[in-house]
Design a protein around this motif. Sequence first.
Motif, PDB file in Angstrom:
ATOM      1  N   GLU A 211     -50.209 -11.639  14.345  1.00  0.00           N
ATOM      2  CA  GLU A 211     -50.290 -12.684  13.392  1.00  0.00           C
ATOM      3  C   GLU A 211     -50.044 -13.861  14.145  1.00  0.00           C
ATOM      4  N   ARG A 212     -49.209 -14.065  15.267  1.00  0.00           N
ATOM      5  CA  ARG A 212     -49.226 -15.318  15.943  1.00  0.00           C
ATOM      6  C   ARG A 212     -50.661 -15.946  16.357  1.00  0.00           C
ATOM      7  N   VAL A 213     -51.384 -15.080  17.073  1.00  0.00           N
ATOM      8  CA  VAL A 213     -52.750 -15.282  17.387  1.00  0.00           C
ATOM      9  C   VAL A 213     -53.735 -15.822  16.115  1.00  0.00           C
ATOM     10  N   ARG A 214     -53.572 -15.067  15.045  1.00  0.00           N
ATOM     11  CA  ARG A 214     -54.142 -15.453  13.869  1.00  0.00           C
ATOM     12  C   ARG A 214     -53.849 -16.855  13.160  1.00  0.00           C
ATOM     13  N   ARG A 215     -52.578 -17.303  13.702  1.00  0.00           N
ATOM     14  CA  ARG A 215     -52.177 -18.716  13.263  1.00  0.00           C
ATOM     15  C   ARG A 215     -52.807 -19.572  14.324  1.00  0.00           C
ATOM     16  N   VAL A 216     -52.844 -19.304  15.417  1.00  0.00           N
ATOM     17  CA  VAL A 216     -53.651 -20.367  16.231  1.00  0.00           C
ATOM     18  C   VAL A 216     -55.115 -20.401  15.887  1.00  0.00           C
ATOM     19  N   LEU A 217     -55.843 -18.927  15.513  1.00  0.00           N
ATOM     20  CA  LEU A 217     -57.156 -19.179  15.105  1.00  0.00           C
ATOM     21  C   LEU A 217     -57.423 -20.202  13.761  1.00  0.00           C
ATOM     22  N   ALA A 218     -56.033 -20.025  12.966  1.00  0.00           N
ATOM     23  CA  ALA A 218     -56.362 -21.065  11.700  1.00  0.00           C
ATOM     24  C   ALA A 218     -56.190 -22.407  12.136  1.00  0.00           C
ATOM     25  N   GLY A 219     -55.132 -22.756  12.768  1.00  0.00           N
ATOM     26  CA  GLY A 219     -54.631 -24.177  13.169  1.00  0.00           C
ATOM     27  C   GLY A 219     -55.704 -24.705  14.273  1.00  0.00           C
ATOM     28  N   GLY A 220     -56.251 -23.690  15.193  1.00  0.00           N
ATOM     29  CA  GLY A 220     -57.042 -24.191  16.232  1.00  0.00           C
ATOM     30  C   GLY A 220     -58.372 -24.837  15.718  1.00  0.00           C
ATOM     31  N   ARG A 221     -58.950 -24.182  14.884  1.00  0.00           N
ATOM     32  CA  ARG A 221     -60.270 -24.643  14.292  1.00  0.00           C
ATOM     33  C   ARG A 221     -60.233 -25.937  13.860  1.00  0.00           C
ATOM     34  N   VAL A 222     -59.104 -26.520  13.389  1.00  0.00           N
ATOM     35  CA  VAL A 222     -58.824 -27.710  12.669  1.00  0.00           C
ATOM     36  C   VAL A 222     -58.770 -28.908  13.939  1.00  0.00           C
ATOM     37  N   ARG A 232     -50.510 -31.863  20.729  1.00  0.00           N
ATOM     38  CA  ARG A 232     -50.968 -31.176  19.497  1.00  0.00           C
ATOM     39  C   ARG A 232     -51.135 -29.694  19.655  1.00  0.00           C
ATOM     40  N   TRP A 233     -51.779 -29.300  20.933  1.00  0.00           N
ATOM     41  CA  TRP A 233     -51.667 -27.708  21.037  1.00  0.00           C
ATOM     42  C   TRP A 233     -50.286 -27.457  21.436  1.00  0.00           C
ATOM     43  N   ALA A 234     -49.604 -28.192  21.827  1.00  0.00           N
ATOM     44  CA  ALA A 234     -48.177 -27.651  22.185  1.00  0.00           C
ATOM     45  C   ALA A 234     -47.491 -27.543  20.772  1.00  0.00           C
ATOM     46  N   GLN A 235     -47.557 -28.386  19.932  1.00  0.00           N
ATOM     47  CA  GLN A 235     -47.030 -28.193  18.494  1.00  0.00           C
ATOM     48  C   GLN A 235     -47.655 -26.924  17.729  1.00  0.00           C
ATOM     49  N   LEU A 236     -48.953 -26.603  17.964  1.00  0.00           N
ATOM     50  CA  LEU A 236     -49.413 -25.594  17.417  1.00  0.00           C
ATOM     51  C   LEU A 236     -48.816 -24.285  17.913  1.00  0.00           C
ATOM     52  N   ALA A 237     -48.494 -24.226  19.321  1.00  0.00           N
ATOM     53  CA  ALA A 237     -47.994 -23.261  19.784  1.00  0.00           C
ATOM     54  C   ALA A 237     -46.693 -22.871  19.390  1.00  0.00           C
ATOM     55  N   ALA A 238     -45.729 -24.179  19.087  1.00  0.00           N
ATOM     56  CA  ALA A 238     -44.495 -23.720  18.721  1.00  0.00           C
ATOM     57  C   ALA A 238     -44.416 -23.198  16.940  1.00  0.00           C
ATOM     58  N   THR A 239     -45.189 -23.814  16.227  1.00  0.00           N
ATOM     59  CA  THR A 239     -45.790 -23.665  14.907  1.00  0.00           C
ATOM     60  C   THR A 239     -45.988 -22.157  14.694  1.00  0.00           C
ATOM     61  N   ALA A 240     -46.898 -21.509  15.642  1.00  0.00           N
ATOM     62  CA  ALA A 240     -47.394 -20.526  15.584  1.00  0.00           C
ATOM     63  C   ALA A 240     -46.464 -19.189  15.729  1.00  0.00           C
ATOM     64  N   GLY A 241     -45.326 -19.747  16.721  1.00  0.00           N
ATOM     65  CA  GLY A 241     -44.144 -18.886  16.994  1.00  0.00           C
ATOM     66  C   GLY A 241     -44.275 -18.368  18.496  1.00  0.00           C
ATOM     67  N   PHE A 242     -44.633 -19.064  19.273  1.00  0.00           N
ATOM     68  CA  PHE A 242     -44.935 -18.898  20.822  1.00  0.00           C
ATOM     69  C   PHE A 242     -43.729 -19.749  21.643  1.00  0.00           C
ATOM     70  N   ASP A 244     -44.168 -21.387  24.222  1.00  0.00           N
ATOM     71  CA  ASP A 244     -44.758 -22.672  24.598  1.00  0.00           C
ATOM     72  C   ASP A 244     -46.201 -22.616  24.765  1.00  0.00           C
ATOM     73  N   GLN A 245     -46.902 -23.539  25.100  1.00  0.00           N
ATOM     74  CA  GLN A 245     -48.381 -23.621  25.118  1.00  0.00           C
ATOM     75  C   GLN A 245     -48.965 -22.525  26.334  1.00  0.00           C
ATOM     76  N   SER A 246     -48.301 -22.409  27.243  1.00  0.00           N
ATOM     77  CA  SER A 246     -48.776 -21.192  28.224  1.00  0.00           C
ATOM     78  C   SER A 246     -48.719 -20.001  27.697  1.00  0.00           C
ATOM     79  N   HIS A 247     -47.585 -19.551  27.084  1.00  0.00           N
ATOM     80  CA  HIS A 247     -47.329 -18.409  26.302  1.00  0.00           C
ATOM     81  C   HIS A 247     -48.242 -18.192  25.149  1.00  0.00           C
ATOM     82  N   MET A 248     -48.813 -19.144  24.550  1.00  0.00           N
ATOM     83  CA  MET A 248     -49.752 -19.277  23.595  1.00  0.00           C
ATOM     84  C   MET A 248     -51.028 -18.816  24.034  1.00  0.00           C
ATOM     85  N   ALA A 249     -51.552 -19.414  25.338  1.00  0.00           N
ATOM     86  CA  ALA A 249     -52.796 -19.301  26.177  1.00  0.00           C
ATOM     87  C   ALA A 249     -52.900 -17.707  26.291  1.00  0.00           C
ATOM     88  N   ALA A 250     -51.987 -17.364  27.200  1.00  0.00           N
ATOM     89  CA  ALA A 250     -51.948 -15.968  27.589  1.00  0.00           C
ATOM     90  C   ALA A 250     -52.031 -14.753  26.583  1.00  0.00           C
TER      91      ALA A 250
END
Length: 274
Positions: A211-222, A232-242, A244-250
């Motif tokens: 679900e966290r990765v799917r939130r990134v897919l939805a927000g990242g397209r924008v 803004r990518w860092a904000q998306l990471a926090a909103t998606a539940g990661f 930080d941004q490095s956790h999201m990327a991994a």
Amino acid sequence: MPLEVPMTVPAPLRWLVSEITSMRACAPAERPPLVHVPDADTSLIFRTTSARRSALLVVGPRTRASYHVGKDFPLCLRLRLRPGAARLLLGVPMTELVDRVVGLEELWDGAALWDGAAGLTAAPAPPGDDVRRVLGRLQAALPARIAARSNADLARSELVRATAQALRDQAGQQREPVAAIARRLAVSERHMRDVVRDGIGVPPKRFERIERVRRVLAGGRVLARGRAHTARWAQLAATAGFYDQSHMAAEFRTLMGVPPAAFFAGRFPSLQPC
């Protein structure tokens, strides 16, 4: 690009199906890759081919993305099943369908299937728009399968639905531990995990990762449409539940096979036959 059209879910199917999408192919020269992203939900697919053959397929939960060469599909109708509904409908533990695509006839007795959906795959698909015909047959067949289930089966399905909803509601909020969700739903954590694995196919923590990765897919397209600032990518990471941004990327790379920047730029892994 293929023409992908969201459709209204008929009232008799709304407690089983969360969304219906109709997709039609484009010209061969314009045919894009088929990208199947991670998805904890199971889908029922009706598709036809240029040879006028049709099939009813079950696409089980996908734990990782897959990338395929685009192909001809004059009609592809996808019914995304709600959490808990797939186990009731298909009659097998969802753990048996993880990362698999199987024909519906493998899971259902042929006679039981065709009582309500006769003719969908028994003969070549008719020319023209047959979406209404397909939906009409499925609308007759699917609820009948649920009617035969026991009260215990229905109660387990409701627990799966409530757990999935609780896990999905955590975007942008402080994470509620799985144990706390179990207490709130008045069941033991072990029982909830077992029921979720049986009803969805993956345990709650794997469900959360998807679900966290799917939130990134939805927000990242924008964000990818413009030159998004790192903040803004860092904000998306926090909103998606990661964390930080490095956790999201991994996590994104683990489930999608490529980093976020590469994916949103269309740089996919090698395409495989579907």
